[in-house]
Scaffold this motif. Structure first.
Motif, PDB file in Angstrom:
ATOM      1  N   HIS A  51      -0.904   3.144 -13.951  1.00 30.08           N
ATOM      2  CA  HIS A  51      -0.522   3.592 -15.292  1.00 30.08           C
ATOM      3  C   HIS A  51       0.147   2.435 -16.032  1.00 30.08           C
ATOM      4  O   HIS A  51       0.835   1.600 -15.436  1.00 30.08           O
ATOM      5  N   LEU A  52      -0.033   2.400 -17.321  1.00 24.78           N
ATOM      6  CA  LEU A  52       0.584   1.348 -18.115  1.00 24.78           C
ATOM      7  C   LEU A  52       2.088   1.560 -18.267  1.00 24.78           C
ATOM      8  O   LEU A  52       2.836   0.614 -18.436  1.00 24.78           O
ATOM      9  N   GLU A  53       2.536   2.823 -18.224  1.00 19.24           N
ATOM     10  CA  GLU A  53       3.960   3.128 -18.296  1.00 19.24           C
ATOM     11  C   GLU A  53       4.252   4.316 -17.389  1.00 19.24           C
ATOM     12  O   GLU A  53       3.369   5.090 -17.069  1.00 19.24           O
ATOM     13  N   GLY A  54       5.496   4.422 -16.960  1.00 17.87           N
ATOM     14  CA  GLY A  54       5.872   5.500 -16.045  1.00 17.87           C
ATOM     15  C   GLY A  54       5.565   5.124 -14.597  1.00 17.87           C
ATOM     16  O   GLY A  54       5.350   3.956 -14.279  1.00 17.87           O
ATOM     17  N   PRO A  55       5.554   6.123 -13.704  1.00 16.82           N
ATOM     18  CA  PRO A  55       5.232   5.837 -12.305  1.00 16.82           C
ATOM     19  C   PRO A  55       3.841   5.209 -12.200  1.00 16.82           C
ATOM     20  O   PRO A  55       2.902   5.676 -12.850  1.00 16.82           O
ATOM     21  N   PRO A  56       3.686   4.162 -11.421  1.00 10.70           N
ATOM     22  CA  PRO A  56       2.426   3.418 -11.417  1.00 10.70           C
ATOM     23  C   PRO A  56       1.212   4.234 -10.992  1.00 10.70           C
ATOM     24  O   PRO A  56       0.108   3.996 -11.473  1.00 10.70           O
ATOM     25  N   ARG A  57       1.402   5.202 -10.108  1.00  6.11           N
ATOM     26  CA  ARG A  57       0.254   5.965  -9.611  1.00  6.11           C
ATOM     27  C   ARG A  57       0.386   7.455  -9.892  1.00  6.11           C
ATOM     28  O   ARG A  57      -0.297   8.267  -9.288  1.00  6.11           O
ATOM     29  N   GLY A  58       1.256   7.826 -10.759  1.00  6.03           N
ATOM     30  CA  GLY A  58       1.462   9.239 -11.052  1.00  6.03           C
ATOM     31  C   GLY A  58       2.442   9.856 -10.073  1.00  6.03           C
ATOM     32  O   GLY A  58       3.187   9.166  -9.385  1.00  6.03           O
ATOM     33  N   SER A  59       2.425  11.150  -9.973  1.00  9.41           N
ATOM     34  CA  SER A  59       3.375  11.889  -9.147  1.00  9.41           C
ATOM     35  C   SER A  59       3.100  11.676  -7.653  1.00  9.41           C
ATOM     36  O   SER A  59       2.030  12.030  -7.170  1.00  9.41           O
ATOM     37  N   PRO A  60       4.070  11.123  -6.931  1.00 11.79           N
ATOM     38  CA  PRO A  60       3.873  10.967  -5.479  1.00 11.79           C
ATOM     39  C   PRO A  60       3.775  12.311  -4.759  1.00 11.79           C
ATOM     40  O   PRO A  60       3.077  12.428  -3.766  1.00 11.79           O
ATOM     41  N   ARG A  61       4.445  13.336  -5.290  1.00 10.49           N
ATOM     42  CA  ARG A  61       4.346  14.670  -4.690  1.00 10.49           C
ATOM     43  C   ARG A  61       2.940  15.231  -4.819  1.00 10.49           C
ATOM     44  O   ARG A  61       2.414  15.836  -3.886  1.00 10.49           O
ATOM     45  N   ALA A  62       2.332  15.053  -5.975  1.00 14.57           N
ATOM     46  CA  ALA A  62       0.962  15.531  -6.161  1.00 14.57           C
ATOM     47  C   ALA A  62      -0.001  14.779  -5.249  1.00 14.57           C
ATOM     48  O   ALA A  62      -0.938  15.364  -4.698  1.00 14.57           O
ATOM     49  N   ALA A  63       0.230  13.489  -5.068  1.00 15.99           N
ATOM     50  CA  ALA A  63      -0.632  12.700  -4.190  1.00 15.99           C
ATOM     51  C   ALA A  63      -0.480  13.149  -2.742  1.00 15.99           C
ATOM     52  O   ALA A  63      -1.473  13.273  -2.009  1.00 15.99           O
ATOM     53  N   LEU A  64       0.749  13.428  -2.321  1.00 20.12           N
ATOM     54  CA  LEU A  64       0.965  13.936  -0.967  1.00 20.12           C
ATOM     55  C   LEU A  64       0.333  15.316  -0.822  1.00 20.12           C
ATOM     56  O   LEU A  64      -0.256  15.629   0.221  1.00 20.12           O
ATOM     57  N   MET A  97       0.849  -1.171   0.000  1.00 20.23           N
ATOM     58  CA  MET A  97       0.000   0.000   0.000  1.00 20.23           C
ATOM     59  C   MET A  97       0.900   1.242   0.000  1.00 20.23           C
ATOM     60  O   MET A  97       1.827   1.337   0.788  1.00 20.23           O
ATOM     61  N   PRO A  98       0.615   2.210  -0.879  1.00 23.22           N
ATOM     62  CA  PRO A  98       1.447   3.409  -0.956  1.00 23.22           C
ATOM     63  C   PRO A  98       1.360   4.262   0.317  1.00 23.22           C
ATOM     64  O   PRO A  98       0.369   4.222   1.044  1.00 23.22           O
ATOM     65  N   LEU A  99       2.392   5.047   0.537  1.00 16.69           N
ATOM     66  CA  LEU A  99       2.474   5.885   1.729  1.00 16.69           C
ATOM     67  C   LEU A  99       1.290   6.843   1.835  1.00 16.69           C
ATOM     68  O   LEU A  99       0.716   7.024   2.911  1.00 16.69           O
ATOM     69  N   VAL A 100       0.907   7.468   0.725  1.00 19.00           N
ATOM     70  CA  VAL A 100      -0.195   8.434   0.742  1.00 19.00           C
ATOM     71  C   VAL A 100      -1.498   7.751   1.168  1.00 19.00           C
ATOM     72  O   VAL A 100      -2.264   8.308   1.954  1.00 19.00           O
ATOM     73  N   SER A 101      -1.736   6.544   0.691  1.00 22.92           N
ATOM     74  CA  SER A 101      -2.936   5.820   1.102  1.00 22.92           C
ATOM     75  C   SER A 101      -2.904   5.509   2.588  1.00 22.92           C
ATOM     76  O   SER A 101      -3.915   5.640   3.284  1.00 22.92           O
ATOM     77  N   ARG A 102      -1.746   5.112   3.090  1.00 23.06           N
ATOM     78  CA  ARG A 102      -1.633   4.827   4.525  1.00 23.06           C
ATOM     79  C   ARG A 102      -1.896   6.079   5.349  1.00 23.06           C
ATOM     80  O   ARG A 102      -2.604   6.027   6.359  1.00 23.06           O
ATOM     81  N   ILE A 103      -1.342   7.215   4.913  1.00 26.53           N
ATOM     82  CA  ILE A 103      -1.553   8.478   5.629  1.00 26.53           C
ATOM     83  C   ILE A 103      -3.033   8.840   5.633  1.00 26.53           C
ATOM     84  O   ILE A 103      -3.599   9.179   6.681  1.00 26.53           O
ATOM     85  N   MET A 104      -3.667   8.765   4.468  1.00 28.63           N
ATOM     86  CA  MET A 104      -5.069   9.172   4.372  1.00 28.63           C
ATOM     87  C   MET A 104      -5.990   8.224   5.133  1.00 28.63           C
ATOM     88  O   MET A 104      -6.932   8.672   5.799  1.00 28.63           O
ATOM     89  N   ILE A 105      -5.747   6.939   5.065  1.00 28.02           N
ATOM     90  CA  ILE A 105      -6.606   5.985   5.759  1.00 28.02           C
ATOM     91  C   ILE A 105      -6.432   6.111   7.270  1.00 28.02           C
ATOM     92  O   ILE A 105      -7.418   6.089   8.021  1.00 28.02           O
ATOM     93  N   ARG A 106      -5.206   6.280   7.736  1.00 34.45           N
ATOM     94  CA  ARG A 106      -4.992   6.471   9.177  1.00 34.45           C
ATOM     95  C   ARG A 106      -5.607   7.779   9.652  1.00 34.45           C
ATOM     96  O   ARG A 106      -6.195   7.838  10.736  1.00 34.45           O
ATOM     97  N   SER A 107      -5.475   8.835   8.863  1.00 36.58           N
ATOM     98  CA  SER A 107      -6.098  10.110   9.231  1.00 36.58           C
ATOM     99  C   SER A 107      -7.611   9.987   9.267  1.00 36.58           C
ATOM    100  O   SER A 107      -8.273  10.541  10.152  1.00 36.58           O
ATOM    101  N   SER A 108      -8.161   9.248   8.307  1.00 35.35           N
ATOM    102  CA  SER A 108      -9.615   9.086   8.281  1.00 35.35           C
ATOM    103  C   SER A 108     -10.098   8.287   9.492  1.00 35.35           C
ATOM    104  O   SER A 108     -11.149   8.587  10.060  1.00 35.35           O
ATOM    105  N   LEU A 109      -9.341   7.294   9.903  1.00 35.23           N
ATOM    106  CA  LEU A 109      -9.741   6.521  11.078  1.00 35.23           C
ATOM    107  C   LEU A 109      -9.613   7.347  12.354  1.00 35.23           C
ATOM    108  O   LEU A 109     -10.429   7.200  13.273  1.00 35.23           O
ATOM    109  N   ALA A 110      -8.623   8.233  12.422  1.00 35.00           N
ATOM    110  CA  ALA A 110      -8.520   9.143  13.564  1.00 35.00           C
ATOM    111  C   ALA A 110      -9.719  10.087  13.601  1.00 35.00           C
ATOM    112  O   ALA A 110     -10.305  10.327  14.665  1.00 35.00           O
TER     113      ALA A 110
END
Length: 135
Positions: free
Chosen positions: A69-82, A1-14
């Motif tokens: 994504h079929l090519e490149g970073p699998p989920r797009g820009s990690p900075r944009a997701a953060l 699980m990506p870091l951004v998903s972990r952050i968002m899911i933990r924040s949502s549970l809080a």
């Protein structure tokens, strides 16, 4: 699980835990009146339950589960997701502070940050979803 998903899911549970605590206090107050000022917690409870828990949990899970994504970073820009996670949590915090201190600009700024987070989510994921239908 990506870091951004972990952050968002933990924040949502809080947010869920705090919202449940507030909701429980409001329900007890309905049965046995404690203090009239407790009703001022209702907008905070609603914000935490809807934006803090439901929306944040949904966006965090979708970021993880949607096709890669079929090519490149699998989920797009990690900075944009953060940035998406920070915008959403910053917006929630500003709206909560608005309900506590009633400073008008905080409400507008908080809602704009939340809207920006959802727009960034759409921008991050549009090509992930469209890329599979185009091939």
């Amino acid at each position: 699980m990506p870091l951004v998903s972990r952050i968002m899911i933990r924040s949502s549970l809080a947010c869920l835990m705090v919202a449940v605590g507030m909701g429980s206090l409001l329900l007890v107050h309905k049965a046995w009146p404690l203090h009239a000022a407790l009703w001022q917690l209702l907008p905070l409870h609603i914000e935490l339950a809807l934006m803090g828990w439901v929306v944040q949990f949904t966006l965090g899970t979708a970021y993880w589960m949607l096709p890669r994504h079929l090519e490149g970073p699998p989920r797009g820009s990690p900075r944009a997701a953060l940035g998406m996670a920070l915008l959403l949590n910053g917006g929630i915090l500003l709206v909560l502070l608005y309900h506590l201190y009633t400073v008008g600009w905080m409400h507008v700024a908080g809602r704009l940050l939340e809207t920006g987070a959802v727009a960034l989510f759409i921008a991050l994921h549009w090509k992930r979803v469209v890329s599979y239908t185009a091939s």
